[in-house]
Design an enzyme around this catalytic site. Structure first.
Site, PDB file in Angstrom:
ATOM      1  N   LYS A 115      32.068  -1.160  47.379  1.00  0.00           N
ATOM      2  CA  LYS A 115      32.894  -2.292  46.926  1.00  0.00           C
ATOM      3  C   LYS A 115      33.340  -2.090  45.475  1.00  0.00           C
ATOM      4  CE  LYS A 115      30.813  -6.440  47.089  1.00  0.00           C
ATOM      5  NZ  LYS A 115      30.799  -7.161  45.799  1.00  0.00           N
TER       6      LYS A 115
ATOM      7  N   ARG B 283      37.958  -0.897  41.771  1.00  0.00           N
ATOM      8  CA  ARG B 283      38.460  -0.158  40.601  1.00  0.00           C
ATOM      9  C   ARG B 283      39.559   0.825  40.991  1.00  0.00           C
ATOM     10  NH1 ARG B 283      33.455  -1.953  39.724  1.00  0.00           N
ATOM     11  NH2 ARG B 283      32.595  -2.134  37.615  1.00  0.00           N
TER      12      ARG B 283
ATOM     13  N   GLY C 215      33.535 -11.852  42.380  1.00  0.00           N
ATOM     14  CA  GLY C 215      33.323 -11.888  40.931  1.00  0.00           C
ATOM     15  C   GLY C 215      33.884 -10.644  40.276  1.00  0.00           C
TER      16      GLY C 215
ATOM     17  N   ASP D 199      22.059  -5.743  42.881  1.00  0.00           N
ATOM     18  CA  ASP D 199      22.566  -6.334  44.134  1.00  0.00           C
ATOM     19  C   ASP D 199      21.579  -6.195  45.290  1.00  0.00           C
ATOM     20  OD1 ASP D 199      24.940  -7.111  42.932  1.00  0.00           O
ATOM     21  OD2 ASP D 199      25.935  -5.222  43.400  1.00  0.00           O
TER      22      ASP D 199
HETATM   23  C1  S3P Z   1      29.570  -5.072  39.864  1.00  0.00           C
HETATM   24  C2  S3P Z   1      28.655  -5.349  38.877  1.00  0.00           C
HETATM   25  C3  S3P Z   1      27.485  -6.206  39.099  1.00  0.00           C
HETATM   26  C4  S3P Z   1      27.200  -6.388  40.585  1.00  0.00           C
HETATM   27  C5  S3P Z   1      28.433  -6.695  41.372  1.00  0.00           C
HETATM   28  C6  S3P Z   1      29.435  -5.557  41.235  1.00  0.00           C
HETATM   29  C7  S3P Z   1      30.725  -4.225  39.532  1.00  0.00           C
HETATM   30  O1  S3P Z   1      27.737  -7.478  38.549  1.00  0.00           O
HETATM   31  O2  S3P Z   1      26.251  -7.401  40.778  1.00  0.00           O
HETATM   32  O3  S3P Z   1      28.135  -6.857  42.745  1.00  0.00           O
HETATM   33  O4  S3P Z   1      31.420  -3.754  40.451  1.00  0.00           O
HETATM   34  O5  S3P Z   1      30.960  -4.009  38.332  1.00  0.00           O
HETATM   35  P1  S3P Z   1      27.431  -7.827  37.001  1.00  0.00           P
HETATM   36  O6  S3P Z   1      28.360  -7.048  36.162  1.00  0.00           O
HETATM   37  O7  S3P Z   1      27.681  -9.304  36.888  1.00  0.00           O
HETATM   38  O8  S3P Z   1      26.001  -7.441  36.782  1.00  0.00           O
END
Ligand code: S3P
Length: 431
Positions: free
Chosen positions: A21, A26, A94, A314
């Site tokens: 993911k 990216r 997120g 995660d």
């Molecule tokens: C991610 C970073 C992590 C992770 C999320 C994916 C990423 O989050 O928990 O599932 O792709 O950069 P955080 O940056 O909030 O730790």
């Protein structure tokens, strides 16, 4: 959508979990900003990454789907995006919202980022504040989405020490740094996944990086490349735990991405006594990948070493289940970030495991889980994909059926989970 997970026999076979993911998000963003056409293979066909593709399409990027798991992105160049004139929906993601906030901060047009109910509760000050110190103007709702990103701002580079280890924040700032005058330097309290850094370099942007720091200057160009996305370690994690727990299991997971900033669970499970072999280690698309062979082994509780926490951020829902089925106590601390994921994962897992009869003490930044047997029961996933899949694993070894509420968001990261799981021996069905 609810599931019932039933106790099952051994898990066997060879399977490939969907694409990573983090890498898929990216790859889309950098390919969109690049000059030329980039083919992304192994792309995660999840709702999160599809939401990012849809946002980029709204911003004027043409993205084709030559086949499932592929995207051909016709890059528009660093200054080629155009305003959408309507809100950009990041869904549950997120990563999508935070990285896009950074990317959009340096554009000439305004943009509004929205998300689903869960994303609308997630903290955004961690990106809006450092972006503001670069000169960005972003309005939030008291630190929560929607985010309104004002266009036409002049960004300048900053040196920023992240208060919490977060690859999303680091990446948002690096993406804004592409548009900034001067140097952007990010320092992390603990190294986090470095996909943005590696991929920027692969797309031809000059960047210096080492574990815990990254530095670039604005004003260069990205050149299209083809990206091979590895299988997602976080999706493989459920199978690593499941096959460890179910007697007689022998499962091989193919071409799993083993970026060292992602493999904390592998080390934690081995400390617990798991039998996991790393086979045929190789490089694919600039990332280490390998096949993982996991066989059943009795697990014992551990005190989780604090340095593993960011490398398995995660994977805690899966670890909670492993701990609940292990012999003895597992102590988890230093993981307060779990409280601001797709759900409050400490609370979601604690409540669910207790409903299955597990003895568990919740702490502000972790839990103490006393392993033993899990009974049947009904739990809530709180719309959290990883909580739902973790309880599907719990159901394999519980003393009866586990009913899991609200599993629809599993499609955000792991489309086809039920089919793949059942193919190797799970007994998982819609309720
Ligand atoms: C991610 C970073 C992590 C992770 C999320 C994916 C990423 O989050 O928990 O599932 O792709 O950069 P955080 O940056 O909030 O730790």
């Amino acid at each position: 959508m609810d599931w019932i997970s039933r106790p099952s026999g051994p898990l066997r076979g060879t399977l490939t979990v969907p694409g990573d993911k983090s890498v898929s998000h990216r790859a889309l963003m950098l390919a969109a900003l690049a000059e030329g056409d980039s083919l992304i293979s192994g792309f995660l066909e999840g709702e999160d990454t599809r939401a990012t593709a849809a946002v980029l399409a709204q911003l004027g990027v043409s993205i084709e789907t030559p086949a499932a798991g592929e995207r051909l992105v016709h890059g528009v160049g660093l200054r080629g995006l155009r305003g959408a004139g309507r809100p950009l929906d990041c869904g549950n993601a997120g990563t999508g919202m935070r990285l896009l906030a950074g990317l959009l901060a340096g554009q000439a047009f305004d943009a509004t980022l929205i998300g689903d109910e869960s994303l609308s509760r997630r903290p955004m000050r961690r990106v809006t504040e450092p972006l503001a110190s670069m000169g960005a103007r972003i309005d939030s709702q008291a630190g929560l989405p929607p985010l309104h990103v004002h266009g036409g701002q002049r960004l300048r580079g900053i040196r920023y020490e992240l208060p919490v280890a977060s690859a999303q924040v680091k990446s948002a700032l690096l993406l804004a740094g592409l548009y900034a005058e001067g140097e952007t330097e990010i320092l992390e309290p603990h190294p986090t996944r470095d996909y943005t850094e590696r991929m920027l370099a692969a797309f031809g942007w000059p960047i210096e990086f080492a574990p815990g720091r990254a530095r670039l200057t604005g004003g260069h160009a990205l050149r299209a490349i083809d990206v091979q996305v590895p299988a997602d370690f976080s999706s493989a994690a459920f199978f690593l735990v499941a096959a460890s727990l179910v007697p007689g299991s022998d499962l091989t997971l193919c071409a799993v991405g083993l970026n060292p900033r992602r493999t904390g669970l592998l080390h934690a499970l081995r400390l617990m006594g798991a039998d996991i072999e790393v086979l045929d280690e190789r490089q694919s698309g600039g990332e280490p990948v390998a096949d993982l062979r996991v066989r059943h082994a009795p697990l014992r509780g551990i005190e989780l070493p604090g340095e593993l926490v960011p490398d398995m951020i995660d994977e805690f829902p899966a670890l909670f289940v492993a701990a609940a089925a292990a012999q003895g106590a597992t102590v988890i601390s230093g993981a307060a970030e779990l409280r601001v994921k797709e759900s409050d994962r400490i609370a979601s897992m604690a409540t669910g495991l207790r409903a299955l009869g597990v003895q568990l003490q919740e702490t502000p930044d972790g839990a103490i889980i006393t392993g033993g047997t899990m009974g049947p029961g009904a739990i809530e996933s709180h719309g959290d994909h990883r909580v739902a899949m973790s309880f599907a694993v719990a159901g394999l070894v519980a003393k009866g059926n586990v009913r899991i509420g609200d599993c629809r968001n599993v499609a955000t990261s792991f489309p086809g989970f039920v089919e793949l799981a059942n193919r190797c021996g799970f007994a998982l069905a819609d309720a």
